[in-house]
Design an enzyme around this catalytic site. Structure first.
Site, short mmCIF file in Angstrom:
data_model
loop_
_atom_site.label_atom_id
_atom_site.label_comp_id
_atom_site.label_asym_id
_atom_site.label_seq_id
_atom_site.Cartn_x
_atom_site.Cartn_y
_atom_site.Cartn_z
N CYS A 24 56.48 -4.35 -13.76
CA CYS A 24 56.18 -5.01 -15.04
C CYS A 24 57.45 -5.44 -15.77
CB CYS A 24 55.37 -4.08 -15.93
SG CYS A 24 56.29 -2.62 -16.50
N THR A 25 58.61 -5.20 -15.15
CA THR A 25 59.89 -5.40 -15.83
C THR A 25 60.01 -6.76 -16.52
OG1 THR A 25 60.86 -4.05 -14.09
CG2 THR A 25 62.38 -5.23 -15.54
#
Length: 389
Positions: free
Chosen positions: A79-80
């Site tokens: 999800c960075t």
């Protein structure tokens, strides 16, 4: 429903972007068996090897040539580049863009189900570009898809964690998995007012405020470091009213057994465990999905409305090539017995928030235009004075 047994054949699973195995642990609780794990980060690998010693572990999805013949493929991809605490580079960023390899593998594979999990922010980031990419890829490959935003609190854990779960299939109806249950939002009376969670790394534009819960455990923060949230315990003595939970508390808040990430400790700093837990999928959420994958229900999709391409993504929807529909359902598919925050966090081992952290948060809060409870501000001030001594 919880506790239901089934005589169906146990579904087989390949877990991509496996992290510390939150999805796999939940699916196993639902009666499934894991046949492959894929995870690149060494601290996470150490956790997987310890808890799933019999499962083959591949180290990089970029070098995974093919998927095994399994029923379910899961992908809680990074999800960075999508989260508010991350880089928000979008679905084609260096980390989150790894999801493209899933679709390359699906070109030659035929699982019954595909399950994706990621942050709520991908519904709105770049006008929903991430969601458009995901569903368009599934439609290109001939899949029907459905997604739903859920709050981990429905599983009973006191963590306000909202995540998008997407299920796709070429042969079955994903609405029968994600859109077959709805318990509705819980009443306010379900929550006690003796403790509140907040993020001490915030204070400028938000608090991460949560009643009788912690805010979303995160792999990073606004300050760019993996860190715990903090708690305000209303009736606690000065010096014990503003505290941080232990990493073992955080594991429990995600539905893991305490000590789950301990195998990663020898791989580096203890703070790595916070990142591992913050990036994980809540175990109870995966268990709910797993039960419905094994025994699909009757979809609750009516009433629904057409979702034009380019429209704002709702909290739940389904579609296939040529049609997309919004669905009005709550974030609580089920409502399990709620574990109150002070019944999960061990207040005896909780650590007082440091003077530096408290002072920084208080200073940012006082300069902001955020609304907050006056007793909370007074508790912060008293804690600063106490820690100064």
């Amino acid at each position: 429903m919880p506790g239901t047994t089934t005589t169906h054949r146990a579904l087989s699973v390949a877990g991509l972007f496996a992290g510390i195995g939150g999805v796999e642990l939940g699916l196993q609780a639902a009666g499934m068996r894991t046949e492959l794990l894929c995870e690149w980060w060494e601290p996470a690998q150490a956790v997987l090897q310890h808890h799933f010693p019999e499962v083959p572990l591949h180290d990089d999805i970029q070098t995974l040539k093919a998927l095994p013949a399994v029923d379910v493929v899961t992908a809680g991809f990074p999800c960075t580049d999508l989260s508010q605490a991350g880089r928000t580079a979008g679905i084609h960023g260096t980390a989150s863009g790894m999801i493209k390899h899933l679709f390359e593998l699906l070109e030659e594979a035929s699982p019954r189900w595909v399950v994706i999990e990621n942050v709520r922010n991908m519904l709105v980031l770049d006008r929903g570009t991430a969601m458009e990419y995901l569903v368009s890829q599934f439609e290109r490959l001939g899949y029907t898809w459905a997604y739903r935003l859920v709050d981990s609190r429905f599983t009973g854990v006191p963590q306000r964690r909202q995540r998008v779960i997407l299920v796709a299939s070429r042969s079955d109806d994903p609405c029968s998995v994600l859109l077959a249950d709805d318990a509705g939002d819980p009443p306010e009376a379900d929550y006690r007012d003796d403790a509140y969670g907040f993020y001490w790394t915030e204070g400028n534009t938000g608090l991460g405020w949560a009643q009788d819960a912690v805010p979303t455990l995160k792999g990073g923060s606004g300050l760019g470091i993996p860190s715990s949230p903090a708690l305000w315990i209303r009736e606690a003595a000065v010096g014990r009213a503003i505290v941080t939970p232990t990493i073992e508390d955080a594991e429990a808040l995600q539905g893991f057994p305490r000590g789950w990430t301990e195998p990663a400790t020898h791989r580096g700093r203890a703070s790595l465990r916070w990142k591992l837990v913050g990036n994980a999928v809540t175990v109870g959420v995966a268990e709910w999905v797993g039960r419905r994958l094994s025994e699909p229900g009757t979809p609750l999709v009516a009433p629904s409305s057409a979702l034009p391409q380019g429209a704002r993504w709702p909290t739940a929807a389904w579609g296939r090539a040529g049609e997309r529909w919004a669905v009005d359902l709550s974030l609580w598919p089920e409502r399990h017995t709620y574990q109150h925050l002070l019944d999960v966090v061990n207040t005896a081992t909780a650590t007082p928030l440091s003077l530096r952290a408290t002072s920084g948060f208080h200073g940012r809060l006082m300069k902001s235009r955020l609304r907050y409870q006056e007793p909370f501000a007074l508790a912060l001030k008293s804690h600063i004075e106490h820690m100064s001594q």
